[in-house]
Design a protein around this motif. Structure first.
Motif, PDB file in Angstrom:
ATOM      1  N   ALA A  99     130.189  24.542  59.806  1.00  0.00           N
ATOM      2  CA  ALA A  99     130.391  25.707  58.926  1.00  0.00           C
ATOM      3  C   ALA A  99     131.012  26.867  59.698  1.00  0.00           C
ATOM      4  CB  ALA A  99     129.063  26.123  58.301  1.00  0.00           C
ATOM      5  N   LEU A 100     130.495  27.128  60.905  1.00  0.00           N
ATOM      6  CA  LEU A 100     131.021  28.239  61.711  1.00  0.00           C
ATOM      7  C   LEU A 100     132.474  28.000  62.109  1.00  0.00           C
ATOM      8  CD1 LEU A 100     127.988  29.070  64.030  1.00  0.00           C
ATOM      9  CD2 LEU A 100     129.103  30.657  62.463  1.00  0.00           C
ATOM     10  N   ILE A 101     132.801  26.743  62.467  1.00  0.00           N
ATOM     11  CA  ILE A 101     134.168  26.433  62.897  1.00  0.00           C
ATOM     12  C   ILE A 101     135.144  26.504  61.724  1.00  0.00           C
ATOM     13  CG2 ILE A 101     135.659  24.566  63.791  1.00  0.00           C
ATOM     14  CD1 ILE A 101     133.157  23.701  65.487  1.00  0.00           C
ATOM     15  N   SER A 102     134.702  26.001  60.553  1.00  0.00           N
ATOM     16  CA  SER A 102     135.623  25.918  59.413  1.00  0.00           C
ATOM     17  C   SER A 102     135.786  27.237  58.663  1.00  0.00           C
ATOM     18  CB  SER A 102     135.157  24.834  58.433  1.00  0.00           C
ATOM     19  OG  SER A 102     133.886  25.180  57.900  1.00  0.00           O
ATOM     20  N   GLY A 103     134.688  28.009  58.542  1.00  0.00           N
ATOM     21  CA  GLY A 103     134.815  29.212  57.710  1.00  0.00           C
ATOM     22  C   GLY A 103     134.018  30.411  58.153  1.00  0.00           C
ATOM     23  N   GLY A 104     133.496  30.397  59.366  1.00  0.00           N
ATOM     24  CA  GLY A 104     132.754  31.555  59.868  1.00  0.00           C
ATOM     25  C   GLY A 104     131.506  31.834  59.052  1.00  0.00           C
ATOM     26  N   SER A 105     131.169  33.107  58.913  1.00  0.00           N
ATOM     27  CA  SER A 105     129.912  33.492  58.270  1.00  0.00           C
ATOM     28  C   SER A 105     129.904  33.183  56.770  1.00  0.00           C
ATOM     29  CB  SER A 105     129.635  34.981  58.498  1.00  0.00           C
ATOM     30  OG  SER A 105     130.660  35.770  57.950  1.00  0.00           O
ATOM     31  N   ALA A 107     131.197  30.428  55.239  1.00  0.00           N
ATOM     32  CA  ALA A 107     130.773  29.030  55.125  1.00  0.00           C
ATOM     33  C   ALA A 107     129.315  28.869  55.543  1.00  0.00           C
ATOM     34  CB  ALA A 107     131.670  28.140  55.987  1.00  0.00           C
ATOM     35  N   LEU A 108     128.871  29.702  56.486  1.00  0.00           N
ATOM     36  CA  LEU A 108     127.482  29.644  56.948  1.00  0.00           C
ATOM     37  C   LEU A 108     126.530  30.050  55.829  1.00  0.00           C
ATOM     38  CD1 LEU A 108     126.232  28.896  59.718  1.00  0.00           C
ATOM     39  CD2 LEU A 108     125.931  31.338  60.119  1.00  0.00           C
ATOM     40  N   GLY A 109     126.943  31.037  55.025  1.00  0.00           N
ATOM     41  CA  GLY A 109     126.137  31.463  53.880  1.00  0.00           C
ATOM     42  C   GLY A 109     125.957  30.330  52.877  1.00  0.00           C
ATOM     43  N   GLU A 110     127.021  29.565  52.641  1.00  0.00           N
ATOM     44  CA  GLU A 110     126.929  28.408  51.730  1.00  0.00           C
ATOM     45  C   GLU A 110     126.009  27.328  52.310  1.00  0.00           C
ATOM     46  OE1 GLU A 110     130.961  27.206  51.191  1.00  0.00           O
ATOM     47  OE2 GLU A 110     131.542  29.082  50.193  1.00  0.00           O
ATOM     48  N   TYR A 111     126.095  27.143  53.626  1.00  0.00           N
ATOM     49  CA  TYR A 111     125.244  26.139  54.270  1.00  0.00           C
ATOM     50  C   TYR A 111     123.774  26.564  54.201  1.00  0.00           C
ATOM     51  CZ  TYR A 111     123.457  22.852  57.757  1.00  0.00           C
ATOM     52  OH  TYR A 111     122.744  21.871  58.387  1.00  0.00           O
ATOM     53  N   ALA A 112     123.506  27.870  54.326  1.00  0.00           N
ATOM     54  CA  ALA A 112     122.131  28.377  54.216  1.00  0.00           C
ATOM     55  C   ALA A 112     121.558  28.077  52.832  1.00  0.00           C
ATOM     56  CB  ALA A 112     122.095  29.877  54.505  1.00  0.00           C
ATOM     57  N   LYS A 113     122.385  28.201  51.778  1.00  0.00           N
ATOM     58  CA  LYS A 113     121.930  27.867  50.410  1.00  0.00           C
ATOM     59  C   LYS A 113     121.615  26.375  50.307  1.00  0.00           C
ATOM     60  CE  LYS A 113     124.498  31.488  47.901  1.00  0.00           C
ATOM     61  NZ  LYS A 113     125.559  31.893  48.827  1.00  0.00           N
ATOM     62  N   LYS A 114     122.461  25.537  50.939  1.00  0.00           N
ATOM     63  CA  LYS A 114     122.233  24.093  50.916  1.00  0.00           C
ATOM     64  C   LYS A 114     120.903  23.746  51.592  1.00  0.00           C
ATOM     65  CE  LYS A 114     124.157  19.720  52.625  1.00  0.00           C
ATOM     66  NZ  LYS A 114     125.177  19.088  53.493  1.00  0.00           N
ATOM     67  N   LEU A 115     120.590  24.436  52.713  1.00  0.00           N
ATOM     68  CA  LEU A 115     119.329  24.193  53.412  1.00  0.00           C
ATOM     69  C   LEU A 115     118.134  24.555  52.537  1.00  0.00           C
ATOM     70  CD1 LEU A 115     120.060  25.468  57.052  1.00  0.00           C
ATOM     71  CD2 LEU A 115     119.858  23.099  56.282  1.00  0.00           C
ATOM     72  N   SER A 116     118.257  25.654  51.769  1.00  0.00           N
ATOM     73  CA  SER A 116     117.177  26.052  50.860  1.00  0.00           C
ATOM     74  C   SER A 116     116.953  24.993  49.789  1.00  0.00           C
ATOM     75  CB  SER A 116     117.504  27.405  50.196  1.00  0.00           C
ATOM     76  OG  SER A 116     117.473  28.436  51.146  1.00  0.00           O
ATOM     77  N   ASP A 117     118.040  24.435  49.271  1.00  0.00           N
ATOM     78  CA  ASP A 117     117.921  23.377  48.256  1.00  0.00           C
ATOM     79  C   ASP A 117     117.251  22.139  48.840  1.00  0.00           C
ATOM     80  OD1 ASP A 117     119.199  25.048  46.500  1.00  0.00           O
ATOM     81  OD2 ASP A 117     121.186  24.146  46.759  1.00  0.00           O
ATOM     82  N   GLN A 118     117.630  21.773  50.082  1.00  0.00           N
ATOM     83  CA  GLN A 118     117.021  20.611  50.736  1.00  0.00           C
ATOM     84  C   GLN A 118     115.518  20.831  50.954  1.00  0.00           C
ATOM     85  OE1 GLN A 118     119.175  19.915  54.385  1.00  0.00           O
ATOM     86  NE2 GLN A 118     120.828  18.798  53.376  1.00  0.00           N
ATOM     87  N   LEU A 119     115.168  22.075  51.302  1.00  0.00           N
ATOM     88  CA  LEU A 119     113.765  22.405  51.551  1.00  0.00           C
ATOM     89  C   LEU A 119     112.954  22.289  50.258  1.00  0.00           C
ATOM     90  CD1 LEU A 119     111.958  23.302  53.898  1.00  0.00           C
ATOM     91  CD2 LEU A 119     112.408  25.670  53.253  1.00  0.00           C
ATOM     92  N   GLU A 161     130.186  34.637  63.792  1.00  0.00           N
ATOM     93  CA  GLU A 161     131.458  34.000  63.416  1.00  0.00           C
ATOM     94  C   GLU A 161     131.816  32.797  64.290  1.00  0.00           C
ATOM     95  OE1 GLU A 161     133.373  34.709  60.889  1.00  0.00           O
ATOM     96  OE2 GLU A 161     132.398  36.529  60.182  1.00  0.00           O
ATOM     97  N   LYS A 162     131.215  32.700  65.497  1.00  0.00           N
ATOM     98  CA  LYS A 162     131.611  31.648  66.439  1.00  0.00           C
ATOM     99  C   LYS A 162     130.381  30.907  66.956  1.00  0.00           C
ATOM    100  CE  LYS A 162     133.714  34.353  69.421  1.00  0.00           C
ATOM    101  NZ  LYS A 162     133.483  35.684  68.842  1.00  0.00           N
ATOM    102  N   ILE A 163     130.595  29.638  67.350  1.00  0.00           N
ATOM    103  CA  ILE A 163     129.465  28.851  67.877  1.00  0.00           C
ATOM    104  C   ILE A 163     129.102  29.285  69.298  1.00  0.00           C
ATOM    105  CG2 ILE A 163     129.934  26.824  66.441  1.00  0.00           C
ATOM    106  CD1 ILE A 163     131.218  25.509  68.886  1.00  0.00           C
ATOM    107  N   THR A 164     129.914  30.152  69.898  1.00  0.00           N
ATOM    108  CA  THR A 164     129.612  30.639  71.257  1.00  0.00           C
ATOM    109  C   THR A 164     128.842  31.958  71.239  1.00  0.00           C
ATOM    110  OG1 THR A 164     131.815  31.617  71.291  1.00  0.00           O
ATOM    111  CG2 THR A 164     131.552  29.481  72.379  1.00  0.00           C
ATOM    112  N   ASP A 165     128.545  32.486  70.055  1.00  0.00           N
ATOM    113  CA  ASP A 165     127.761  33.720  69.978  1.00  0.00           C
ATOM    114  C   ASP A 165     126.316  33.458  70.424  1.00  0.00           C
ATOM    115  OD1 ASP A 165     129.822  35.306  69.152  1.00  0.00           O
ATOM    116  OD2 ASP A 165     129.401  35.107  67.019  1.00  0.00           O
ATOM    117  N   PHE A 166     125.722  34.423  71.106  1.00  0.00           N
ATOM    118  CA  PHE A 166     124.411  34.207  71.727  1.00  0.00           C
ATOM    119  C   PHE A 166     123.327  33.902  70.687  1.00  0.00           C
ATOM    120  CE2 PHE A 166     120.307  35.646  73.411  1.00  0.00           C
ATOM    121  CZ  PHE A 166     120.228  34.844  74.537  1.00  0.00           C
ATOM    122  N   GLU A 167     123.409  34.522  69.505  1.00  0.00           N
ATOM    123  CA  GLU A 167     122.381  34.299  68.478  1.00  0.00           C
ATOM    124  C   GLU A 167     122.304  32.828  68.089  1.00  0.00           C
ATOM    125  OE1 GLU A 167     124.283  36.846  68.600  1.00  0.00           O
ATOM    126  OE2 GLU A 167     123.027  38.638  68.310  1.00  0.00           O
TER     127      GLU A 167
END
Length: 285
Positions: A99-105, A107-119, A161-167
């Protein structure tokens, strides 16, 4: 049971071939390479240990291959509790980085919604008819995946926005990658946190619950993995009953490493201390 904490028994065939092991909750794991107990007991128990690590790695590989082919609510009940958590974390890491590589934050927001649905799917599943072992496994999986969802929400809120960010780098991340020290083309599960890299240990964990991960737990993990990667030790300090030992044991579960706990009481004499040193020297620790 005293030697392998989570292996309750092993299955012997009529010709004494060992074909599987069982947890105390009744989870049966077939050995990747069945073996015969030959020679002295200390030798074939060592062979069981090697076989255990190889079998856990093989089970992770099979579950990793099966994940995209099977509906998720069937997949989580099909494999062992430890395997489901490890492979779930591999795909959690992959999903976040893709998600981070393809669309930054965004795409990450969409992935977070998917994780909530899986949970929520797991929550509905755990409310149904399950045997005790499946309920324990799902409880541990929900605990880990809840933390994964919270991490994703926090990273999205921080506009990473990047997979190299410390967070993101400071999270405990699981990867299925080529093994640099194994046979050519062989793969293994690796766990990374910042600059630290660990091979998945392969210690069988059985059906055990996991700790709820708080921000303090994350910081302890970060400190201890950093120390371990430099071949140093850690000394968590604090009042009694705050979870120092349990947090360390839970990190051992996350890395699938054996964890030995002992208390230094007044009865601990030089003979008992010598046994500790003998064991450490024999284990190469």
């Amino acid at each position: 049971k005293k030697i392998f904490e989570c292996i309750y028994s092993v299955d012997f065939e009529e010709d004494l071939e060992i074909t599987a092991w069982n947890s105390s909750e009744g989870e049966k794991v077939p050995l990747e390479n069945p073996m015969y107990p030959k020679g002295n007991v200390e030798f074939w128990l060592g062979d069981i240990q090697s076989s255990m690590k190889g079998t856990v790695r093989h089970q992770v590989f099979l579950a990793w291959e099966d994940y995209p082919k099977t509906p998720r609510k069937e997949w989580v009940l099909k494999w062992g509790g430890q395997i489901v958590i490890a492979v779930g974390q591999i795909y959690w890491t992959k999903g976040a980085e893709d998600a981070l590589i393809s669309g930054g934050s965004v795409a990450l927001g969409e992935y977070a919604k998917k994780l909530s649905d899986q949970l929520m799917e797991l929550v509905y599943l755990v409310q149904g008819e399950l045997i005790v072992r499946e309920r324990i496994n799902l409880g541990a999986l929900i605990t880990i995946e809840l933390h994964g969802r919270d991490v994703m929400d926090n990273i999205y809120a921080a506009k990473i926005e990047k997979i190299t960010d410390f967070e993101w780098m400071s999270q405990l991340r699981y990867y299925w990658e080529e093994d640099p020290v194994g046979d050519m083309g062989s793969h293994h599960c690796f766990i990374k946190q910042v600059e630290s890299v660990f091979r998945y240990g392969g210690e069988y964990l059985g059906n055990t619950m996991r700790l709820v991960i708080t921000p303090l737990t994350d910081r302890i993990y970060l400190t201890l993995t950093g120390a371990l990667s430099m071949f140093l030790g850690g000394a968590p300090a604090g009042p009694a009953g705050t979870g120092k030992t349990e947090t360390t044991k839970d990190l051992a579960k996350a890395l699938a490493k054996q964890c030995v706990v002992f208390n230094c009481q007044e009865g601990l004499d030089f003979r008992a201390m010598a046994k500790f040193f003998k064991g450490l020297a024999m284990a190469g620790a």
